[in-house]
Motif scaffolding. Structure first.
Motif, PDB file in Angstrom:
ATOM      1  N   ALA A  66       0.836  -1.200   0.000  1.00  0.00           N
ATOM      2  CA  ALA A  66       0.000   0.000   0.000  1.00  0.00           C
ATOM      3  C   ALA A  66       0.872   1.252   0.000  1.00  0.00           C
ATOM      4  O   ALA A  66       0.644   2.188  -0.773  1.00  0.00           O
ATOM      5  CB  ALA A  66      -0.929   0.000   1.209  1.00  0.00           C
ATOM      6  N   ALA A  67       1.886   1.292   0.855  1.00  0.00           N
ATOM      7  CA  ALA A  67       2.766   2.459   0.919  1.00  0.00           C
ATOM      8  C   ALA A  67       3.584   2.604  -0.357  1.00  0.00           C
ATOM      9  O   ALA A  67       3.826   3.722  -0.831  1.00  0.00           O
ATOM     10  CB  ALA A  67       3.698   2.340   2.120  1.00  0.00           C
ATOM     11  N   ALA A  68       4.008   1.479  -0.930  1.00  0.00           N
ATOM     12  CA  ALA A  68       4.804   1.529  -2.152  1.00  0.00           C
ATOM     13  C   ALA A  68       3.982   2.055  -3.323  1.00  0.00           C
ATOM     14  O   ALA A  68       4.483   2.820  -4.154  1.00  0.00           O
ATOM     15  CB  ALA A  68       5.358   0.145  -2.471  1.00  0.00           C
ATOM     16  N   LEU A  69       2.723   1.661  -3.398  1.00  0.00           N
ATOM     17  CA  LEU A  69       1.870   2.159  -4.467  1.00  0.00           C
ATOM     18  C   LEU A  69       1.597   3.654  -4.301  1.00  0.00           C
ATOM     19  O   LEU A  69       1.498   4.387  -5.283  1.00  0.00           O
ATOM     20  CB  LEU A  69       0.559   1.384  -4.507  1.00  0.00           C
ATOM     21  CG  LEU A  69       0.674  -0.093  -4.893  1.00  0.00           C
ATOM     22  CD1 LEU A  69      -0.703  -0.759  -4.896  1.00  0.00           C
ATOM     23  CD2 LEU A  69       1.342  -0.261  -6.254  1.00  0.00           C
ATOM     24  N   GLU A  70       1.494   4.087  -3.054  1.00  0.00           N
ATOM     25  CA  GLU A  70       1.304   5.513  -2.805  1.00  0.00           C
ATOM     26  C   GLU A  70       2.525   6.310  -3.249  1.00  0.00           C
ATOM     27  O   GLU A  70       2.410   7.488  -3.613  1.00  0.00           O
ATOM     28  CB  GLU A  70       1.044   5.754  -1.316  1.00  0.00           C
ATOM     29  CG  GLU A  70      -0.317   5.241  -0.851  1.00  0.00           C
ATOM     30  CD  GLU A  70      -0.452   5.221   0.659  1.00  0.00           C
ATOM     31  OE1 GLU A  70       0.526   5.629   1.341  1.00  0.00           O
ATOM     32  OE2 GLU A  70      -1.504   4.793   1.161  1.00  0.00           O
ATOM     33  N   LEU A  71       3.693   5.664  -3.251  1.00  0.00           N
ATOM     34  CA  LEU A  71       4.914   6.329  -3.693  1.00  0.00           C
ATOM     35  C   LEU A  71       4.781   6.776  -5.145  1.00  0.00           C
ATOM     36  O   LEU A  71       5.359   7.787  -5.548  1.00  0.00           O
ATOM     37  CB  LEU A  71       6.103   5.376  -3.547  1.00  0.00           C
ATOM     38  CG  LEU A  71       7.504   5.953  -3.750  1.00  0.00           C
ATOM     39  CD1 LEU A  71       7.837   6.948  -2.643  1.00  0.00           C
ATOM     40  CD2 LEU A  71       8.539   4.834  -3.778  1.00  0.00           C
ATOM     41  N   GLY A  72       3.994   6.030  -5.932  1.00  0.00           N
ATOM     42  CA  GLY A  72       3.817   6.373  -7.341  1.00  0.00           C
ATOM     43  C   GLY A  72       3.182   7.736  -7.536  1.00  0.00           C
ATOM     44  O   GLY A  72       3.439   8.418  -8.540  1.00  0.00           O
ATOM     45  N   ALA A  73       2.352   8.158  -6.580  1.00  0.00           N
ATOM     46  CA  ALA A  73       1.699   9.459  -6.686  1.00  0.00           C
ATOM     47  C   ALA A  73       2.693  10.605  -6.542  1.00  0.00           C
ATOM     48  O   ALA A  73       2.373  11.747  -6.881  1.00  0.00           O
ATOM     49  CB  ALA A  73       0.595   9.581  -5.635  1.00  0.00           C
TER      50      ALA A  73
END
Length: 204
Positions: A66-73
């Motif tokens: 979840a945190a890694a995907l948020e990094l994409g933003a």
């Protein structure tokens, strides 16, 4: 007295380096092995961060993804400006096609979408990522409104969904090849619908 939130201390320092190292390792492993085989231990080993630290901050592989995907933003992105709505949408859809079909780049986005089916936390992070992308893509419709191409109350989110939806259908449902021609057709269909006033904002 101010209280620091976890991870906000010393921006750019060790805390931030640790965060980026762990989340980049998570993304690398997600692309390589998928969500099902991902583990906190593997992320700790890949990132060089002790697993106790990883567990304390992210708790589980769900928290890591979840945190890694948020990094994409946090990554810079803006849609192309071709001078027309159809052209802008075509470039946007073609970018989606390239992202999900080019060897070497497709593995992570494919794995991220699949993770959303396996973890609710990953799904919410994926929704947040695409909310951010929709927000940035809204400028395509704003420019079209300014040019007089589409009604002023055209819904930018619906335009993006209609343009990109057929690509995702082919990629994840029918498993058909996605060509530049089919991408162009999807973009043109969305532009026609927007110009016709089909995609106006509606009250909930």
């Amino acid at each position: 007295m101010a209280t620091e939130l976890p991870g906000t201390r010393r921006p750019g320092g060790r805390t931030e380096r640790t965060r980026v190292a762990v989340l980049r390792a998570t993304l690398d492993l997600l692309a390589e092995v998928g969500f099902g085989e991902l583990s906190v231990e593997a992320v700790a080993e890949r990132s060089g961060v002790h697993k106790t630290t990883v567990y304390r901050r992210w708790e589980s592989r769900e928290g890591l993804v979840a945190a890694a995907l948020e990094l994409g933003a946090e990554e810079p992105w803006s849609p192309a400006d071709t001078g027309s709505l159809a052209g802008d949408l075509r470039e946007m859809v073609l970018e989606v096609v390239r992202t999900f079909t080019t060897a070497g780049s497709r593995e992570l986005p494919m794995a991220a979408v699949l993770a959303g089916f396996q973890s609710e936390r990953a799904a919410e992070a994926l929704r947040a990522f695409y909310r951010d992308r929709h927000s940035r893509a809204a400028v395509v419709v704003q420019r079209a409104v300014a040019r007089g191409e589409v009604p002023a109350d055209t819904d930018p989110d619906e335009v993006t969904r209609l343009a990109c939806g057929p690509v995702f259908y082919r990629l994840f449902v029918s498993r058909e090849p996605v060509s530049e021609e089919s991408a162009g057709m999807a973009a043109e269909a969305a532009a026609i619908a927007a110009r016709a006033g089909v995609l106006r904002e509606r009250g909930v």
